[in-house]
Design a protein around this motif. Structure first.
Motif, PDB file in Angstrom:
ATOM      1  N   SER A  98       0.863  -1.128   0.091  1.00 31.71           N
ATOM      2  CA  SER A  98       0.077   0.065  -0.064  1.00 31.71           C
ATOM      3  C   SER A  98       0.905   1.382   0.070  1.00 31.71           C
ATOM      4  CB  SER A  98      -0.989  -0.009   1.127  1.00 31.71           C
ATOM      5  OG  SER A  98      -1.538   1.145   1.230  1.00 31.71           O
ATOM      6  N   THR A  99       0.551   2.328  -0.797  1.00 30.04           N
ATOM      7  CA  THR A  99       1.198   3.398  -0.755  1.00 30.04           C
ATOM      8  C   THR A  99       0.500   4.485   0.212  1.00 30.04           C
ATOM      9  OG1 THR A  99       0.249   4.459  -2.884  1.00 30.04           O
ATOM     10  CG2 THR A  99       2.127   3.133  -2.965  1.00 30.04           C
ATOM     11  N   GLY A 100      -0.384   3.917   0.667  1.00 30.27           N
ATOM     12  CA  GLY A 100      -1.123   4.857   2.052  1.00 30.27           C
ATOM     13  C   GLY A 100      -1.706   5.819   1.407  1.00 30.27           C
ATOM     14  N   VAL A 101      -1.396   7.141   2.035  1.00 31.14           N
ATOM     15  CA  VAL A 101      -2.312   8.481   1.566  1.00 31.14           C
ATOM     16  C   VAL A 101      -1.876   8.850   0.037  1.00 31.14           C
ATOM     17  CG1 VAL A 101      -2.356   9.359   3.833  1.00 31.14           C
ATOM     18  CG2 VAL A 101      -0.670  10.118   2.356  1.00 31.14           C
ATOM     19  N   HIS A 102      -0.906   8.269  -0.443  1.00 25.76           N
ATOM     20  CA  HIS A 102      -0.576   8.495  -1.926  1.00 25.76           C
ATOM     21  C   HIS A 102      -1.460   7.976  -2.797  1.00 25.76           C
ATOM     22  CE1 HIS A 102       2.238   8.991  -5.304  1.00 25.76           C
ATOM     23  NE2 HIS A 102       2.593  10.081  -4.685  1.00 25.76           N
ATOM     24  N   GLU A 103      -1.169   8.700  -4.122  1.00 25.75           N
ATOM     25  CA  GLU A 103      -2.422   8.118  -5.252  1.00 25.75           C
ATOM     26  C   GLU A 103      -1.704   6.776  -6.052  1.00 25.75           C
ATOM     27  OE1 GLU A 103       0.096  11.566  -7.060  1.00 25.75           O
ATOM     28  OE2 GLU A 103      -0.525  11.008  -4.995  1.00 25.75           O
ATOM     29  N   LYS A 104      -0.831   6.344  -5.811  1.00 29.48           N
ATOM     30  CA  LYS A 104      -0.031   5.294  -6.598  1.00 29.48           C
ATOM     31  C   LYS A 104      -0.793   4.059  -6.515  1.00 29.48           C
ATOM     32  CE  LYS A 104       3.228   6.953  -9.101  1.00 29.48           C
ATOM     33  NZ  LYS A 104       3.399   6.853 -10.457  1.00 29.48           N
ATOM     34  N   GLY A 105      -1.628   3.914  -5.180  1.00 29.93           N
ATOM     35  CA  GLY A 105      -2.329   2.531  -4.953  1.00 29.93           C
ATOM     36  C   GLY A 105      -1.500   1.574  -4.316  1.00 29.93           C
ATOM     37  N   PHE A 106      -0.979   0.534  -4.912  1.00 31.94           N
ATOM     38  CA  PHE A 106      -0.112  -0.458  -4.458  1.00 31.94           C
ATOM     39  C   PHE A 106       1.111  -0.830  -5.234  1.00 31.94           C
ATOM     40  CE2 PHE A 106      -4.419  -1.391  -2.912  1.00 31.94           C
ATOM     41  CZ  PHE A 106      -4.109  -1.845  -1.475  1.00 31.94           C
ATOM     42  N   VAL A 107       2.196  -0.701  -4.692  1.00 26.48           N
ATOM     43  CA  VAL A 107       3.353  -0.798  -5.232  1.00 26.48           C
ATOM     44  C   VAL A 107       4.266  -1.560  -4.385  1.00 26.48           C
ATOM     45  CG1 VAL A 107       5.456   0.477  -5.882  1.00 26.48           C
ATOM     46  CG2 VAL A 107       3.415   1.287  -6.212  1.00 26.48           C
ATOM     47  N   PRO A 108       4.941  -2.718  -5.160  1.00 29.18           N
ATOM     48  CA  PRO A 108       5.703  -3.587  -4.082  1.00 29.18           C
ATOM     49  C   PRO A 108       7.005  -2.976  -3.332  1.00 29.18           C
ATOM     50  CG  PRO A 108       5.475  -4.675  -6.138  1.00 29.18           C
ATOM     51  CD  PRO A 108       4.863  -3.394  -6.441  1.00 29.18           C
ATOM     52  N   ARG A 109       7.067  -3.237  -2.004  1.00 25.36           N
ATOM     53  CA  ARG A 109       8.413  -2.478  -1.576  1.00 25.36           C
ATOM     54  C   ARG A 109       9.571  -2.926  -1.872  1.00 25.36           C
ATOM     55  NH1 ARG A 109      11.699  -2.933   2.997  1.00 25.36           N
ATOM     56  NH2 ARG A 109      11.923  -1.133   4.145  1.00 25.36           N
ATOM     57  N   PRO A 110      10.501  -2.148  -2.288  1.00 24.48           N
ATOM     58  CA  PRO A 110      11.845  -2.468  -2.821  1.00 24.48           C
ATOM     59  C   PRO A 110      12.558  -3.306  -1.624  1.00 24.48           C
ATOM     60  CG  PRO A 110      11.838  -0.347  -2.507  1.00 24.48           C
ATOM     61  CD  PRO A 110      10.583  -0.678  -2.117  1.00 24.48           C
ATOM     62  N   PRO A 111      13.550  -4.176  -1.983  1.00 27.46           N
ATOM     63  CA  PRO A 111      14.402  -4.869  -1.148  1.00 27.46           C
ATOM     64  C   PRO A 111      15.274  -3.565  -0.419  1.00 27.46           C
ATOM     65  CG  PRO A 111      15.331  -5.358  -3.096  1.00 27.46           C
ATOM     66  CD  PRO A 111      13.810  -4.724  -3.475  1.00 27.46           C
ATOM     67  N   ASP A 112      15.856  -3.673   1.033  1.00 28.44           N
ATOM     68  CA  ASP A 112      16.607  -2.953   1.659  1.00 28.44           C
ATOM     69  C   ASP A 112      18.063  -3.305   1.095  1.00 28.44           C
ATOM     70  OD1 ASP A 112      14.894  -1.443   3.390  1.00 28.44           O
ATOM     71  OD2 ASP A 112      14.335  -3.309   4.437  1.00 28.44           O
ATOM     72  N   VAL A 113      18.689  -2.081   0.608  1.00 32.07           N
ATOM     73  CA  VAL A 113      20.236  -2.072   0.150  1.00 32.07           C
ATOM     74  C   VAL A 113      20.820  -0.904   0.697  1.00 32.07           C
ATOM     75  CG1 VAL A 113      21.860  -2.400  -1.749  1.00 32.07           C
ATOM     76  CG2 VAL A 113      19.462  -3.482  -1.845  1.00 32.07           C
ATOM     77  N   GLU A 114      22.069  -1.087   1.289  1.00 30.78           N
ATOM     78  CA  GLU A 114      22.951  -0.054   1.754  1.00 30.78           C
ATOM     79  C   GLU A 114      23.131   0.973   0.422  1.00 30.78           C
ATOM     80  OE1 GLU A 114      26.146  -0.524   4.497  1.00 30.78           O
ATOM     81  OE2 GLU A 114      25.543  -2.756   4.284  1.00 30.78           O
ATOM     82  N   ARG A 115      22.782   2.137   0.583  1.00 33.03           N
ATOM     83  CA  ARG A 115      23.336   3.215  -0.390  1.00 33.03           C
ATOM     84  C   ARG A 115      23.528   4.213   0.141  1.00 33.03           C
ATOM     85  NH1 ARG A 115      22.300   0.022  -4.849  1.00 33.03           N
ATOM     86  NH2 ARG A 115      20.209  -0.515  -5.363  1.00 33.03           N
ATOM     87  N   ALA A 116      24.636   5.026  -0.351  1.00 40.05           N
ATOM     88  CA  ALA A 116      25.430   6.021   0.043  1.00 40.05           C
ATOM     89  C   ALA A 116      24.455   7.047   0.260  1.00 40.05           C
ATOM     90  CB  ALA A 116      26.677   6.557  -0.644  1.00 40.05           C
ATOM     91  N   GLY A 117      24.519   7.697   1.763  1.00 46.96           N
ATOM     92  CA  GLY A 117      23.505   8.859   1.876  1.00 46.96           C
ATOM     93  C   GLY A 117      22.050   8.591   2.164  1.00 46.96           C
ATOM     94  N   HIS A 118      21.762   7.508   2.183  1.00 42.20           N
ATOM     95  CA  HIS A 118      20.111   7.093   2.082  1.00 42.20           C
ATOM     96  C   HIS A 118      19.785   6.369   3.316  1.00 42.20           C
ATOM     97  CE1 HIS A 118      16.525   6.069  -0.038  1.00 42.20           C
ATOM     98  NE2 HIS A 118      16.356   4.978   0.670  1.00 42.20           N
ATOM     99  N   ILE A 119      18.844   7.028   3.841  1.00 43.22           N
ATOM    100  CA  ILE A 119      18.270   6.353   5.292  1.00 43.22           C
ATOM    101  C   ILE A 119      17.138   5.291   4.645  1.00 43.22           C
ATOM    102  CG2 ILE A 119      17.190   7.085   7.254  1.00 43.22           C
ATOM    103  CD1 ILE A 119      18.615   9.633   7.024  1.00 43.22           C
ATOM    104  N   PRO A 120      17.044   4.278   5.293  1.00 46.08           N
ATOM    105  CA  PRO A 120      15.981   3.437   5.044  1.00 46.08           C
ATOM    106  C   PRO A 120      14.520   3.799   5.346  1.00 46.08           C
ATOM    107  CG  PRO A 120      17.866   2.066   5.872  1.00 46.08           C
ATOM    108  CD  PRO A 120      18.143   3.575   6.112  1.00 46.08           C
ATOM    109  N   VAL A 121      13.404   3.380   4.670  1.00 50.78           N
ATOM    110  CA  VAL A 121      12.310   3.907   5.267  1.00 50.78           C
ATOM    111  C   VAL A 121      11.368   2.519   5.172  1.00 50.78           C
ATOM    112  CG1 VAL A 121      11.355   4.091   2.781  1.00 50.78           C
ATOM    113  CG2 VAL A 121      10.089   5.483   4.769  1.00 50.78           C
ATOM    114  N   VAL A 122      10.470   2.534   6.152  1.00 49.49           N
ATOM    115  CA  VAL A 122       9.162   1.596   6.025  1.00 49.49           C
ATOM    116  C   VAL A 122       7.978   2.284   6.405  1.00 49.49           C
ATOM    117  CG1 VAL A 122       9.503   1.173   8.742  1.00 49.49           C
ATOM    118  CG2 VAL A 122       8.488  -0.566   7.142  1.00 49.49           C
ATOM    119  N   GLY A 123       7.013   1.815   5.622  1.00 50.20           N
ATOM    120  CA  GLY A 123       5.709   2.699   5.678  1.00 50.20           C
ATOM    121  C   GLY A 123       4.652   1.762   6.513  1.00 50.20           C
TER     122      GLY A 123
END
Length: 540
Positions: A489-514
């Motif tokens: 679920s994309t929650g309040v957003h208009e995208k509907g349902f989008v599979p959550r991408p796998p967590d991967v370490e990225r420079a400068g990127h803080i992980p998120v969970v909805g």
């Protein structure tokens, strides 16, 4: 926005000029508020008063595209050469106000057929491979700073201001080789009959694109007063420890409640059993009631628990060590909620009509909603409204941050310069609330100097080709519409349902969970695993 599938149906017959010692040839087109022009081939003369390495052109007449008729106007173009370094300086004039100038390049090295890439192009990807048509627009999600590389060639636009730059590469039917177009748009708020384009630099035989980007960014640092991440004074110390952003979806545009304030508090209690609370930033979209529908009225939604419920959530967050970041619309407004909308609404570049932008279909009737407009924070009244709204929430509920929706979008508004509005907004909020974190949707070079945290554009790979264009100055996190565990679920957003991408370490990127309505009841184990992973892997 320029349309990549719009083009001339005839040969503009521009006169091209050689770059001695190379296969490169160049031409210039000039666009006014009334028409488009090339240099008049019969009037173009080599520079007669420049240094010996100036291969520029002076032209005292223009020609309508196609060269059938000449026109008043002219251009003074200098091309300076220093080894493999070329620099164009373009000055133009016309009786009508100038809206854009285009430098066209052909005879490009064969290595450019391997594709073009910007600093924030995803690793392993390139634009225009084997001559495929493409377009990059700065500032925007695919061009974070006006620098680009292809093979052993780099191009840099050294603009001290934030103005639209477009790179368009194609091979039209009338051309025997690809043409790279560099379009510079004059600010709609200050169009004149004479115009100077910022310097355009091209380097060939480049062996280290990273070094060339560093040179470009040195200019950008000075132009936009960018400060390295480690030295920024607008980064609260707690942000440097954040390992996970938790998106707590509130109320959808339709009124459907995904999480009440008490449910959000329970979600934070669960998550902090698996990650230290001081490493969590809780992001609240749809906290103000019906998401987007109630913009720009920012008070706690009654269906979520009202002011008492947000007070209780803030108390729980403080008890757990979690920081709270409610969401505000940087531009969006419902005309029924903000009667003064016409004073601040974005106008087209000639100031003749309202630009109707970003009209999602919130209720799934397969048509965009009718009362949503975009307003410019450069307009003093709307900016004051945002400042007072955010300040009231910070003072009353003790939240730690404010997130501004859509501010990564740029508009050439003829009435109010947009980036100046962003800076004034940020300066006033920080004056009132020292230590308040300000975050943005999207990022590009100058915007990272205003907002130290951003959401990565949805749909753009986070593995940047040269991540230092971001990480030297700021940090980013996943977008609002990144799918939740489970059905995505994309929650309040208009995208509907989008599979959550796998967590991967990225420079400068803080992980998120909805967290949506069914996330914890049905997928608590996955949420716990994400929190534990973030504690171990997120950047500091």
């Amino acid at each position: 926005m320029a349309l990549i599938d719009s083009d001339l149906s005839f040969d503009p017959r521009d006169p091209y000029f050689p770059v001695p010692g190379t296969d490169l040839r160049w031409a210039v087109q000039i666009f006014t508020t009334g028409n488009g022009y090339g240099l008049d081939a019969a009037s173009a003369q080599p520079h007669d008063n420049g240094p010996h390495d100036n291969d520029g052109v002076r032209c005292d007449r223009l020609a309508l595209l196609g060269q059938q008729r000449t026109s008043e106007g002219g251009a003074d173009i200098e091309l300076r050469r220093t080894g493999d370094h070329l620099e164009w300086s373009i000055n133009v004039r016309h009786p009508e106000p100038v809206k854009a100038v285009k430098l066209l390049l052909t005879g490009l090295p064969a290595s450019t057929r391997g594709g073009w890439w910007a600093a924030n192009t995803p690793r392993g990807h390139a634009h225009g491979v084997d001559g495929q048509r493409f377009q990059l627009e700065y500032p925007g999600p695919e061009w974070a700073t006006p620098w680009v590389a292809a093979g052993d060639l780099t191009i840099s636009v050294r603009d001290p201001l934030v103005r639209r730059q477009i790179l368009h590469v194609h091979q039209p039917a009338y051309a025997s080789a690809p043409i790279a177009e560099l379009v510079h748009a004059a600010p709609a708020s200050n169009r004149t009959t004479t115009y100077q384009v910022p310097p355009i630099l091209l380097r060939h035989n480049v062996s280290a694109p990273e070094a060339d980007l560093a040179d470009h960014m040195s200019f950008v640092d000075r132009a936009h007063r960018l400060v390295p991440w480690e030295k920024r004074t607008d980064v609260p110390e707690w942000l440097r420890d954040i390992a996970l952003v938790v998106t707590l979806h509130g109320q959808h545009w339709t009124g459907y409640v995904l999480n009440t304030f008490p449910a959000m508090a329970e979600a934070l209690r669960f998550i902090t059993r698996h990650i230290d609370g001081h490493r969590v930033l809780a992001y609240l979209p749809g906290w103000e009631g019906r998401y987007y529908h109630d913009y720009p009225s920012y008070r706690p939604g009654e269906d979520l628990g009202g002011a008492a419920g947000l007070h209780a959530l803030a108390g729980t967050a403080r008890e757990l060590g979690v920081r709270l970041m409610p969401m505000f619309g940087g531009h969006g407004a419902n005309v029924a909620q903000y009667p003064d909308w016409e004073r601040a609404v974005f106008r087209n570049d000639t100031d003749r009509y309202v630009e109707l932008l970003n009209r999602p279909d919130w209720d799934s009737d397969r048509s965009g909603e009718g009362d949503q407009v975009f307003l410019n924070p450069g307009e003093p009244g709307f900016r004051e409204h945002l400042v007072e709204s955010v300040s009231a929430v910070v003072s009353e509920f003790g939240v730690d941050a404010a997130f501004f929706d859509t501010v990564g979008y740029w508009f050439n508004d003829p009435r109010h310069e947009l980036v100046d509005g962003y800076r004034r907004l940020a300066d006033e909020l920080r004056r009132r609330h020292p230590g308040l974190l300000l975050a943005a949707e999207g990022w590009w070079d100058a915007l990272s100097g205003i907002f130290p945290l951003s959401q990565q554009w949805f749909g753009v790979d986070r593995d940047l080709r040269l991540p230092q264009v971001l990480t030297r100055y700021a940090r980013t996190t996943g977008h609002l519409a990144e799918g939740t565990p489970g059905r995505g679920s994309t929650g309040v957003h208009e995208k509907g349902f989008v599979p959550r991408p796998p967590d991967v370490e990225r420079a400068g990127h803080i992980p998120v969970v909805g967290i949506a309505d069914d996330t914890l009841p049905a997928h608590a184990d996955e949420v716990a695993a994400i929190a534990r992973w973030a504690q171990q892997h997120a950047p500091r």
